[in-house]
Design a protein around this motif. Structure first.
Motif, PDB file in Angstrom:
ATOM      1  N   LEU A   1      -4.161  41.688  60.311  1.00  0.00           N
ATOM      2  CA  LEU A   1      -5.181  41.959  58.902  1.00  0.00           C
ATOM      3  C   LEU A   1      -4.384  41.733  58.174  1.00  0.00           C
ATOM      4  N   LEU A   2      -2.977  41.478  57.854  1.00  0.00           N
ATOM      5  CA  LEU A   2      -2.917  41.238  56.677  1.00  0.00           C
ATOM      6  C   LEU A   2      -1.614  39.487  57.026  1.00  0.00           C
ATOM      7  N   SER A   3      -1.701  39.776  55.323  1.00  0.00           N
ATOM      8  CA  SER A   3      -1.046  38.157  55.202  1.00  0.00           C
ATOM      9  C   SER A   3       0.312  38.372  56.313  1.00  0.00           C
ATOM     10  N   PRO A   4       0.913  36.998  56.707  1.00  0.00           N
ATOM     11  CA  PRO A   4       1.927  36.897  56.671  1.00  0.00           C
ATOM     12  C   PRO A   4       3.413  37.674  55.927  1.00  0.00           C
ATOM     13  N   GLU A   5       2.878  37.029  54.373  1.00  0.00           N
ATOM     14  CA  GLU A   5       3.564  37.482  53.149  1.00  0.00           C
ATOM     15  C   GLU A   5       3.970  38.966  53.492  1.00  0.00           C
ATOM     16  N   VAL A   6       2.687  39.547  53.405  1.00  0.00           N
ATOM     17  CA  VAL A   6       2.411  41.216  52.981  1.00  0.00           C
ATOM     18  C   VAL A   6       3.151  42.066  53.834  1.00  0.00           C
ATOM     19  N   PHE A   7       2.706  41.343  55.213  1.00  0.00           N
ATOM     20  CA  PHE A   7       2.744  42.184  56.527  1.00  0.00           C
ATOM     21  C   PHE A   7       4.847  42.061  56.223  1.00  0.00           C
ATOM     22  N   THR A   8       5.099  41.597  56.423  1.00  0.00           N
ATOM     23  CA  THR A   8       6.861  41.412  55.796  1.00  0.00           C
ATOM     24  C   THR A   8       7.065  41.791  54.922  1.00  0.00           C
ATOM     25  N   GLU A   9       6.757  41.976  53.836  1.00  0.00           N
ATOM     26  CA  GLU A   9       6.833  43.267  52.854  1.00  0.00           C
ATOM     27  C   GLU A   9       6.579  44.604  52.799  1.00  0.00           C
ATOM     28  N   VAL A  10       6.150  44.382  53.555  1.00  0.00           N
ATOM     29  CA  VAL A  10       6.090  46.287  54.614  1.00  0.00           C
ATOM     30  C   VAL A  10       6.761  46.704  55.495  1.00  0.00           C
ATOM     31  N   TRP A  11       6.876  45.518  56.730  1.00  0.00           N
ATOM     32  CA  TRP A  11       8.196  46.060  57.455  1.00  0.00           C
ATOM     33  C   TRP A  11       9.503  45.947  56.501  1.00  0.00           C
ATOM     34  N   ALA A  12       9.670  45.179  55.792  1.00  0.00           N
ATOM     35  CA  ALA A  12      11.049  45.279  55.165  1.00  0.00           C
ATOM     36  C   ALA A  12      11.162  46.633  54.395  1.00  0.00           C
ATOM     37  N   ARG A  13       9.584  47.327  53.743  1.00  0.00           N
ATOM     38  CA  ARG A  13       9.856  48.940  52.730  1.00  0.00           C
ATOM     39  C   ARG A  13       9.881  49.647  53.698  1.00  0.00           C
ATOM     40  N   ALA A  14       9.787  49.507  55.424  1.00  0.00           N
ATOM     41  CA  ALA A  14       9.942  50.500  55.973  1.00  0.00           C
ATOM     42  C   ALA A  14      11.210  50.719  56.493  1.00  0.00           C
ATOM     43  N   ALA A  15      11.845  49.742  56.844  1.00  0.00           N
ATOM     44  CA  ALA A  15      13.147  49.504  57.359  1.00  0.00           C
ATOM     45  C   ALA A  15      14.093  50.237  56.319  1.00  0.00           C
ATOM     46  N   GLU A  16      14.173  49.970  55.410  1.00  0.00           N
ATOM     47  CA  GLU A  16      14.693  50.394  53.536  1.00  0.00           C
ATOM     48  C   GLU A  16      14.610  52.112  53.637  1.00  0.00           C
ATOM     49  N   ARG A  17      13.018  52.059  54.038  1.00  0.00           N
ATOM     50  CA  ARG A  17      12.855  53.734  54.275  1.00  0.00           C
ATOM     51  C   ARG A  17      13.680  54.792  55.703  1.00  0.00           C
ATOM     52  N   MET A  18      13.644  53.921  56.080  1.00  0.00           N
ATOM     53  CA  MET A  18      14.660  54.444  57.746  1.00  0.00           C
ATOM     54  C   MET A  18      15.167  53.467  58.665  1.00  0.00           C
ATOM     55  N   PRO A  19      16.283  53.434  57.731  1.00  0.00           N
ATOM     56  CA  PRO A  19      17.374  52.225  58.755  1.00  0.00           C
ATOM     57  C   PRO A  19      17.822  52.717  59.700  1.00  0.00           C
ATOM     58  N   VAL A  20      17.188  53.546  60.098  1.00  0.00           N
ATOM     59  CA  VAL A  20      18.475  54.378  61.133  1.00  0.00           C
ATOM     60  C   VAL A  20      17.037  53.469  62.187  1.00  0.00           C
ATOM     61  N   ALA A  21      15.449  53.997  62.156  1.00  0.00           N
ATOM     62  CA  ALA A  21      14.564  52.855  62.861  1.00  0.00           C
ATOM     63  C   ALA A  21      14.804  51.819  62.883  1.00  0.00           C
ATOM     64  N   PHE A  22      15.493  50.843  62.482  1.00  0.00           N
ATOM     65  CA  PHE A  22      15.246  49.471  62.545  1.00  0.00           C
ATOM     66  C   PHE A  22      16.617  49.029  62.915  1.00  0.00           C
ATOM     67  N   ALA A  23      17.664  50.006  63.621  1.00  0.00           N
ATOM     68  CA  ALA A  23      19.015  49.582  63.734  1.00  0.00           C
ATOM     69  C   ALA A  23      18.618  49.163  65.317  1.00  0.00           C
ATOM     70  N   GLU A  24      19.828  47.533  65.022  1.00  0.00           N
ATOM     71  CA  GLU A  24      19.614  47.428  66.513  1.00  0.00           C
ATOM     72  C   GLU A  24      20.247  47.904  67.521  1.00  0.00           C
ATOM     73  N   ILE A  25      19.906  48.636  68.746  1.00  0.00           N
ATOM     74  CA  ILE A  25      20.492  48.815  70.107  1.00  0.00           C
ATOM     75  C   ILE A  25      21.010  47.867  71.180  1.00  0.00           C
ATOM     76  N   GLY A  26      21.788  47.489  71.590  1.00  0.00           N
ATOM     77  CA  GLY A  26      22.492  47.023  72.557  1.00  0.00           C
ATOM     78  C   GLY A  26      21.908  45.055  72.017  1.00  0.00           C
ATOM     79  N   GLY A  27      21.526  44.876  70.772  1.00  0.00           N
ATOM     80  CA  GLY A  27      21.290  43.548  70.878  1.00  0.00           C
ATOM     81  C   GLY A  27      20.282  43.762  70.988  1.00  0.00           C
ATOM     82  N   SER A  28      19.228  44.272  70.737  1.00  0.00           N
ATOM     83  CA  SER A  28      17.756  43.725  70.765  1.00  0.00           C
ATOM     84  C   SER A  28      17.051  43.967  69.253  1.00  0.00           C
ATOM     85  N   GLU A  29      16.055  43.575  68.860  1.00  0.00           N
ATOM     86  CA  GLU A  29      15.479  44.143  68.018  1.00  0.00           C
ATOM     87  C   GLU A  29      14.115  44.473  68.142  1.00  0.00           C
ATOM     88  N   GLY A  30      13.949  44.901  67.583  1.00  0.00           N
ATOM     89  CA  GLY A  30      12.593  46.224  67.657  1.00  0.00           C
ATOM     90  C   GLY A  30      11.612  46.295  66.174  1.00  0.00           C
TER      91      GLY A  30
END
Length: 149
Positions: free
Chosen positions: A120-149
């Protein structure tokens, strides 16, 4: 009534005319590669018209210039719809290639929410939301074993 208009092929709106004269309905594009080939053709046509307009010395006349400007406007209007279709196909291909294992019902709901937001969101807005979520909870977005999530 609007749904009926969206289905009807309209040249210059949801039907792209390629440089070789073929007509392609945007909804008939089935792969990202096919869409990219069509957008490359469209970009080439846009550049060609822009060049012709830039180097027009007036010999072609005002009627020619008006027709060229209208053609350029039509080509430019086709590009966003084509880009949207390519984005839809890219997301569908990505989902088909990478079915993620769901470990719980809660994870399934989260995954469905993220997928819906990405559609539903434009790629720019989706990326911005994803980045904001990563800023709020960096532990959840940390790479584990070389894979992205």
């Amino acid at each position: 009534m609007i749904a009926v208009l969206a289905e009807r092929p309209i040249r210059g709106v949801n039907v792209v005319i390629l440089s070789d004269g073929r007509e392609v309905h945007i909804d008939d594009i089935t792969t990202v590669a096919e869409g990219q080939t069509i957008i490359d053709d469209l970009d080439g046509a846009i550049l060609g018209i822009e060049d012709q307009l830039a180097y027009d010395d007036g010999r072609n006349g005002p009627v020619w210039r008006k027709r060229a400007e209208m053609a350029l406007k039509k080509k430019r209007r086709q590009r966003p719809g084509l880009q949207q279709r390519i984005g839809e196909l890219r997301r569908a291909e990505k989902r088909a290639v990478q079915p993620e294992p769901v470990t719980s019902r809660k994870d399934a709901k989260r995954k469905a929410f993220v997928d819906a937001a990405e559609e539903l969101l434009s790629p720019e807005v989706f990326t911005e939301v994803w980045a904001r979520a990563a800023e709020r909870m960096p532990v959840a977005f940390a790479e584990i074993g070389g894979s992205e999530g």
